[in-house]
Design an enzyme around this catalytic site. Sequence first.
Site, short mmCIF file in Angstrom:
data_model
loop_
_atom_site.label_atom_id
_atom_site.label_comp_id
_atom_site.label_asym_id
_atom_site.label_seq_id
_atom_site.Cartn_x
_atom_site.Cartn_y
_atom_site.Cartn_z
CG ASP A 121 -2.42 -1.36 1.30
OD1 ASP A 121 -2.69 -1.23 0.28
OD2 ASP A 121 -2.16 -1.63 2.10
CG ASP A 137 -6.69 -1.32 -1.45
OD1 ASP A 137 -6.75 -3.20 -1.66
OD2 ASP A 137 -6.43 -0.97 -0.67
#
Length: 165
Positions: A121, A137
Amino acid sequence: MRLRRGCSGIWIAVLAAALDRISKAAVMAQADPRLSGGLIFQIPGVVAIRRTHNYGMAFSMFSSGGIWTAIATALIVAGLAAWLLLRPDACSKGMRAGLWMIVGGGLGNLYDRIAYGYVIDFIDLQFVRFAVFNLADVAICLGAVIAAVSYILAERKNAASRTKT
């Protein structure tokens, strides 16, 4: 013929997964998450590009899931892709596009889980208190919104046509 119609949106999944992989490769080339919190770039108060490792699913839930997280992701992605391929007429084009985005995002994160044991991330919004996330995402969330809105609009259209008859 039905399989061909089912494949018509697969390019959306391929594009979402490819953009996710390219962005994560760029982030991995720039930062080690153990050094300075993995910070690569920052616009104070707006956004930071910061490499982090997510061992769980959405918002780090089920962080202790280990291999089961990857298996669950693989089953969900495979099931959704199979349904889209085999039942192309089961939903509207907009809903199919949204669901293919979810497949692409799922594939992007699944690659990380298999290759590294975690998901990379890197997008850290500074103006709200929110989890660090990635382009996969974004594809999953945007795909869910597109699919839901398309479903609602299709249902409204069906309800309107039923009341006219």
